[in-house]
Design a protein around this motif. Sequence first.
Motif, PDB file in Angstrom:
ATOM      1  N   PRO A   9      20.976 -15.395  53.121  1.00 12.95           N
ATOM      2  CA  PRO A   9      20.806 -16.820  52.811  1.00 12.95           C
ATOM      3  C   PRO A   9      22.099 -17.459  52.299  1.00 12.95           C
ATOM      4  CG  PRO A   9      19.081 -15.461  51.820  1.00 12.95           C
ATOM      5  CD  PRO A   9      20.167 -14.531  52.269  1.00 12.95           C
ATOM      6  N   GLY A  10      22.053 -18.788  52.130  1.00 12.61           N
ATOM      7  CA  GLY A  10      23.206 -19.530  51.631  1.00 12.61           C
ATOM      8  C   GLY A  10      23.340 -19.449  50.121  1.00 12.61           C
ATOM      9  N   TRP A  30      23.461 -17.663  56.916  1.00 10.14           N
ATOM     10  CA  TRP A  30      23.501 -19.123  56.861  1.00 10.14           C
ATOM     11  C   TRP A  30      24.484 -19.579  55.780  1.00 10.14           C
ATOM     12  CZ3 TRP A  30      19.071 -16.280  57.405  1.00 10.14           C
ATOM     13  CH2 TRP A  30      18.203 -16.574  58.469  1.00 10.14           C
ATOM     14  N   SER A  31      25.239 -20.626  56.069  1.00  8.25           N
ATOM     15  CA  SER A  31      26.097 -21.274  55.085  1.00  8.25           C
ATOM     16  C   SER A  31      27.043 -20.275  54.420  1.00  8.25           C
ATOM     17  CB  SER A  31      25.221 -22.020  54.073  1.00  8.25           C
ATOM     18  OG  SER A  31      25.951 -22.988  53.384  1.00  8.25           O
ATOM     19  N   LEU A  32      26.997 -20.138  53.094  1.00  7.91           N
ATOM     20  CA  LEU A  32      27.888 -19.188  52.429  1.00  7.91           C
ATOM     21  C   LEU A  32      27.584 -17.759  52.874  1.00  7.91           C
ATOM     22  CD1 LEU A  32      30.227 -19.237  50.348  1.00  7.91           C
ATOM     23  CD2 LEU A  32      28.558 -18.481  48.656  1.00  7.91           C
ATOM     24  N   GLY A  33      26.324 -17.481  53.171  1.00  2.00           N
ATOM     25  CA  GLY A  33      25.960 -16.165  53.698  1.00  2.00           C
ATOM     26  C   GLY A  33      26.613 -15.911  55.045  1.00  2.00           C
ATOM     27  N   CYS A  50      25.732 -22.721  60.314  1.00  4.29           N
ATOM     28  CA  CYS A  50      26.186 -23.658  59.274  1.00  4.29           C
ATOM     29  C   CYS A  50      27.315 -23.070  58.434  1.00  4.29           C
ATOM     30  CB  CYS A  50      25.044 -24.050  58.348  1.00  4.29           C
ATOM     31  SG  CYS A  50      23.819 -25.117  59.084  1.00  4.29           S
ATOM     32  N   ASN A  51      28.196 -22.315  59.050  1.00  4.47           N
ATOM     33  CA  ASN A  51      29.279 -21.655  58.319  1.00  4.47           C
ATOM     34  C   ASN A  51      30.340 -22.684  57.918  1.00  4.47           C
ATOM     35  OD1 ASN A  51      31.397 -20.005  57.450  1.00  4.47           O
ATOM     36  ND2 ASN A  51      31.110 -18.512  59.069  1.00  4.47           N
ATOM     37  N   LYS A 100      23.727 -33.061  66.521  1.00  4.01           N
ATOM     38  CA  LYS A 100      23.136 -33.373  65.221  1.00  4.01           C
ATOM     39  C   LYS A 100      22.534 -32.106  64.627  1.00  4.01           C
ATOM     40  CE  LYS A 100      22.304 -38.257  66.089  1.00  4.01           C
ATOM     41  NZ  LYS A 100      21.358 -39.399  65.934  1.00  4.01           N
ATOM     42  N   GLY A 101      21.992 -32.231  63.423  1.00  4.98           N
ATOM     43  CA  GLY A 101      21.384 -31.066  62.775  1.00  4.98           C
ATOM     44  C   GLY A 101      21.537 -31.073  61.277  1.00  4.98           C
ATOM     45  N   GLY A 102      22.539 -31.841  60.762  1.00  4.36           N
ATOM     46  CA  GLY A 102      22.750 -31.833  59.322  1.00  4.36           C
ATOM     47  C   GLY A 102      23.125 -30.436  58.850  1.00  4.36           C
ATOM     48  N   HIS A 103      22.817 -30.134  57.601  1.00  6.93           N
ATOM     49  CA  HIS A 103      23.083 -28.797  57.061  1.00  6.93           C
ATOM     50  C   HIS A 103      21.763 -28.063  56.884  1.00  6.93           C
ATOM     51  CE1 HIS A 103      25.522 -25.710  55.189  1.00  6.93           C
ATOM     52  NE2 HIS A 103      24.656 -25.633  54.189  1.00  6.93           N
ATOM     53  N   LEU A 104      21.603 -26.992  57.650  1.00  5.85           N
ATOM     54  CA  LEU A 104      20.374 -26.195  57.628  1.00  5.85           C
ATOM     55  C   LEU A 104      19.157 -27.031  58.012  1.00  5.85           C
ATOM     56  CD1 LEU A 104      21.044 -24.228  54.315  1.00  5.85           C
ATOM     57  CD2 LEU A 104      21.255 -23.346  56.632  1.00  5.85           C
TER      58      LEU A 104
END
Length: 415
Positions: free
Chosen positions: A133-134, A206-209, A233-234, A361-365
């Motif tokens: 996870p993020g 995801w993200s920080l993960g 979402c890196n 599009k998609g935004g963050h997560l």
Amino acid sequence: MGSSLAGSSRPLFFCSPFNYYTKSSSFSSSAIHVTSSAVPMPSQHPSFEILGGASHRFLPSLPYLSRPYNPFPFIASNRHFETIFASFFRSLPDVTLRRHCLRTQDGGTVALDWVSGDDKLLPHDSPLLILLPGLTGGSGDSYVRHMLVRARKNGWRVVVFNSRGCGHSPVTTPQFYSASFLGDMREVVSHVTARYPNANVYAVGWSLGANILVRYLGQESDNCPLSGAVSLCNPFNLVVADEDFRKGFNIVYDKALSKSLCKIFKKHASLFEDMGGEYNIPLAANAKSVRDFDDGLTRVSFGFKSVDDYYFNSSSSNSIKNVQTPLLCIQAANDPIAPNRGIPREDIKENPNCLLVVTPKGGHLGWIAGDEAPLGAPWTDPLVMDFIQHLEKTVKSSKTSSDSEKEEALHHVEL
């Protein structure tokens, strides 16, 4: 740099030390068509930007990308609204998890959440998926749960890697996790591969993960035990992400995530009472931004001279060129937290193991699009599943061919 709005007041799950129980609901709806100026490639719809040294290698196996990206009307019209909507209103699948707290070599603890009962239900050589996870995120986050349920329905064994202090994971040393630290990732991969030696292991972050996952892939390079990975979402370039994180509406996310970090920190503040040197414990405990928290605690814990030094040296954009594991990177062009301009496109183009998909599009997560929008699984989930399923078939086929060749060679030797 963060997970979904982890600082929100939405109750994500009821928990005991070993099991989580949640309920969910979802419905589907039609959506509008959006296109971009991306140059089409084989099996690619023009609404995507797709590039990478592995494009021709993987695109034929990803029919999902031949369909247009259709963001859900109204909700996806604004990147911030989509990000917040997904965080607060996306359904939370019902699943029971069994927790194993893994003690690391330095005395720290991470929490591994497995699907309860899978030890008895699944063959020991079932493919295994690690979910990362993020920032401040864990197995209670909706985007994690949706991916977990989808993989499980396809016969995969799944484990969620809750970093120190996240997802109610205990903190047992005066050190949290960071974008730079790969020790826990190495120990988790080592643990699961030893536990299931006959399984092929994959990871989704995801993200920080995702940033941690890609850095791990780059550092392990040819020696990486994973058979494949997906990054979503890196933020990639943490210096660029930090610049954008402190502008405009992004300040709302910054405050929400720093609040979550402070909440985790205060639960374990007694561990940090005697920390001296460059540590600024009051700044970390009362941080008004993620940067404040990183300045007071994170960058000192991991030996960086400044926050900018920490962000620069912890960016996974520096690692892409060394990745030798099949890697799918999925980004949203309008992501407010993982800036489009931070994606290391040139290195991805030159790496024969990497494929990048950028949605308009998609935004963050968020990625509120597709058949399950607006409350169901993110649009990305079927694409992730298609990719890792393709890799698993390829790896199994390769192993079968290799075993046959060995048997034939042995037969000739015996003759």
